[in-house]
Design a protein around this motif. Structure first.
Motif, mmCIF file in Angstrom:
data_model
loop_
_atom_site.group_PDB
_atom_site.id
_atom_site.type_symbol
_atom_site.label_atom_id
_atom_site.label_comp_id
_atom_site.label_asym_id
_atom_site.label_seq_id
_atom_site.Cartn_x
_atom_site.Cartn_y
_atom_site.Cartn_z
ATOM 1 N N LEU A 1 44.612 64.161 3.734
ATOM 2 C CA LEU A 1 44.652 64.898 4.992
ATOM 3 C C LEU A 1 44.933 66.377 4.755
ATOM 4 O O LEU A 1 44.421 67.245 5.462
ATOM 5 N N VAL A 2 45.742 66.668 3.742
ATOM 6 C CA VAL A 2 45.985 68.068 3.368
ATOM 7 C C VAL A 2 44.726 68.679 2.768
ATOM 8 O O VAL A 2 44.340 69.820 3.093
ATOM 9 N N ASP A 3 44.046 67.926 1.910
ATOM 10 C CA ASP A 3 42.870 68.456 1.212
ATOM 11 C C ASP A 3 41.961 67.301 0.810
ATOM 12 O O ASP A 3 42.239 66.586 -0.163
ATOM 13 N N PRO A 4 40.856 67.104 1.538
ATOM 14 C CA PRO A 4 39.956 65.984 1.237
ATOM 15 C C PRO A 4 39.311 66.080 -0.142
ATOM 16 O O PRO A 4 38.764 65.080 -0.633
ATOM 17 N N THR A 5 39.378 67.252 -0.793
ATOM 18 C CA THR A 5 38.748 67.381 -2.111
ATOM 19 C C THR A 5 39.644 66.899 -3.250
ATOM 20 O O THR A 5 39.184 66.809 -4.399
ATOM 21 N N LEU A 6 40.908 66.619 -2.976
ATOM 22 C CA LEU A 6 41.799 66.113 -4.018
ATOM 23 C C LEU A 6 41.302 64.760 -4.514
ATOM 24 O O LEU A 6 40.874 63.910 -3.724
ATOM 25 N N LYS A 7 41.384 64.556 -5.806
ATOM 26 C CA LYS A 7 41.003 63.274 -6.396
ATOM 27 C C LYS A 7 42.269 62.459 -6.628
ATOM 28 O O LYS A 7 43.088 62.783 -7.500
ATOM 29 N N VAL A 8 42.441 61.415 -5.840
ATOM 30 C CA VAL A 8 43.651 60.594 -5.879
ATOM 31 C C VAL A 8 43.290 59.204 -6.389
ATOM 32 O O VAL A 8 42.383 58.557 -5.865
ATOM 33 N N GLU A 9 43.996 58.763 -7.408
ATOM 34 C CA GLU A 9 43.770 57.427 -7.963
ATOM 35 C C GLU A 9 45.083 56.649 -7.972
ATOM 36 O O GLU A 9 46.075 57.097 -8.557
ATOM 37 N N VAL A 10 45.091 55.502 -7.320
ATOM 38 C CA VAL A 10 46.268 54.631 -7.301
ATOM 39 C C VAL A 10 46.205 53.718 -8.517
ATOM 40 O O VAL A 10 45.242 52.964 -8.698
ATOM 41 N N LEU A 11 47.237 53.792 -9.352
ATOM 42 C CA LEU A 11 47.294 52.978 -10.569
ATOM 43 C C LEU A 11 48.135 51.724 -10.386
ATOM 44 O O LEU A 11 47.901 50.713 -11.057
ATOM 45 N N GLN A 12 49.134 51.800 -9.522
ATOM 46 C CA GLN A 12 50.001 50.649 -9.239
ATOM 47 C C GLN A 12 49.920 50.383 -7.733
ATOM 48 O O GLN A 12 50.561 51.069 -6.947
ATOM 49 N N PRO A 13 49.128 49.421 -7.313
ATOM 50 C CA PRO A 13 48.897 49.215 -5.879
ATOM 51 C C PRO A 13 50.131 48.679 -5.159
ATOM 52 O O PRO A 13 51.062 48.162 -5.781
ATOM 53 N N ASP A 14 50.116 48.815 -3.858
ATOM 54 C CA ASP A 14 51.194 48.286 -3.035
ATOM 55 C C ASP A 14 51.393 46.802 -3.313
ATOM 56 O O ASP A 14 50.440 46.023 -3.366
ATOM 57 N N GLY A 15 52.658 46.417 -3.492
ATOM 58 C CA GLY A 15 52.992 45.026 -3.777
ATOM 59 C C GLY A 15 53.196 44.731 -5.244
ATOM 60 O O GLY A 15 53.615 43.630 -5.600
ATOM 61 N N SER A 16 52.909 45.702 -6.109
ATOM 62 C CA SER A 16 53.056 45.479 -7.550
ATOM 63 C C SER A 16 54.431 45.941 -8.024
ATOM 64 O O SER A 16 55.029 46.832 -7.436
ATOM 65 N N PRO A 17 54.953 45.345 -9.106
ATOM 66 C CA PRO A 17 56.243 45.782 -9.652
ATOM 67 C C PRO A 17 56.078 47.077 -10.435
ATOM 68 O O PRO A 17 55.002 47.372 -10.967
ATOM 69 N N SER B 1 55.385 50.279 -2.673
ATOM 70 C CA SER B 1 54.809 50.282 -1.329
ATOM 71 C C SER B 1 54.601 51.733 -0.922
ATOM 72 O O SER B 1 55.306 52.621 -1.394
ATOM 73 N N GLY B 2 53.640 51.969 -0.046
ATOM 74 C CA GLY B 2 53.391 53.317 0.432
ATOM 75 C C GLY B 2 52.330 54.076 -0.331
ATOM 76 O O GLY B 2 52.123 55.271 -0.078
ATOM 77 N N MET B 3 51.634 53.437 -1.256
ATOM 78 C CA MET B 3 50.592 54.142 -2.004
ATOM 79 C C MET B 3 49.410 54.495 -1.096
ATOM 80 O O MET B 3 48.830 55.580 -1.213
ATOM 81 N N GLN B 4 49.040 53.596 -0.213
ATOM 82 C CA GLN B 4 47.963 53.911 0.728
ATOM 83 C C GLN B 4 48.328 55.131 1.566
ATOM 84 O O GLN B 4 47.509 56.034 1.781
ATOM 85 N N ILE B 5 49.579 55.174 2.018
ATOM 86 C CA ILE B 5 50.023 56.260 2.881
ATOM 87 C C ILE B 5 50.107 57.567 2.105
ATOM 88 O O ILE B 5 49.702 58.631 2.591
#
Length: 282
Positions: A65-81, A54-58
């Motif tokens: 918010l620190v740097d909009p140019t950062l490339k962020v990819e979520v590999l394990q979404p919220d709710g996954s083990p 939990s907390g991947m969206q956040i």
């Protein structure tokens, strides 16, 4: 189970306050001193323990918010083990920006994953029953919306978010209003057709009075022992939703669920969850 994300707009003020707290009045002086301008890195947010994410969206929003140019990819979404060494998220771009957002992102992700993990343990104890696990308003001030979202990520359900969501008549209301009948009559007189009414009882004779008077949609069975809960469910016989609360610790959940109550609410989900160990590795 995966859930729809909250609108980023709702979370931004919370994250901005956390980032300002961490950056202080002059920003990340360590990073400015030792990291040359223009250095880029690939970072990984990794799990160091088994749990529910939990907390991947956040965390993603914190980095952006620190740097909009950062490339962020979520590999394990919220709710996954997740398991130890699993990579939950990758962050690519300015090393200085990644380091400046690291602590806020980890604080939220670790805390919320801990809540989701504990909730999943409670939910597991209800297997084979129709009982649902729900949280309470015993949340960290200012963080209620994200802590309750973490409960959903763990497979639980949400109780009311604020005092304005529903009428919940507790023992002090009953005492101040002059008894069960008086308080239910007052609630019925003021509640709109959209407002549900719940009343708390801690004895079976109080429950009998509630059933006789009517006017409640939900009854909260507070601090009752297991035989009393079983008898209360029989007395209600489907006429109201039943919620067991008070001393709902993990070792007790299975036997309480077996009584047939519809919900078990526990403040421990949010006030006693252990932070899940996560780390950011370059």
């Amino acid at each position: 189970m995966q859930h729809a994300e909250l609108p980023d707009l709702i979370l931004e003020s919370l994250l901005r306050a956390a980032l300002m707290e961490d950056l202080g009045t002059y920003g990340d002086v360590t990073t400015r001193a030792v990291i040359p301008a223009g250095v880029t890195y690939d970072a990984r947010l990794n799990a160091r323990a088994e749990g529910i994410v939990s907390g991947m969206q956040i965390a993603r929003l914190a980095f952006h918010l620190v740097d909009p140019t950062l490339k962020v990819e979520v590999l394990q979404p919220d709710g996954s083990p997740c398991a130890p060494a699993d990579t939950l998220m990758t962050i690519k771009g300015s090393a200085a920006s990644i380091l400046s957002g690291e602590r806020v992102a980890l604080n939220f992700a670790g805390r919320l994953s801990g809540i989701a993990t504990l909730t999943a343990q409670f939910v597991k104890e209800t297997k084979g029953t129709a009982t649902r696990i729900t949280c309470t308003r015993k949340t960290t001030p200012g963080l209620r919306i994200v802590e309750k979202q973490a409960v959903l990520h763990g497979g639980g359900f949400n109780h009311r978010f604020s005092l304005s969501d529903a009428i919940l008549i507790k023992d002090n209301h009953i005492a101040a209003a002059g008894g069960v009948r008086a308080v239910l009559q007052a609630a019925r007189a003021s509640a709109s057709h959209m407002m549900r009414v719940e009343i708390e009882v801690d004895r079976l004779d109080q429950l009998a009075e509630v059933l006789d008077e009517g006017g409640a949609d939900v009854v909260l069975l507070d601090n009752m022992d297991t035989p009393s809960l079983r008898e209360a469910v029989k007395m209600v016989a489907g006429r109201m939703v039943t919620e067991a609360s008070g001393n709902m610790t993990l070792p007790r959940i299975a036997e309480v669920a077996a009584t047939g109550v519809d919900y078990i609410s526990s403040g421990a989900l949010t006030h006693s969850a252990k932070t899940l160990d996560l780390g950011l590795d370059f």
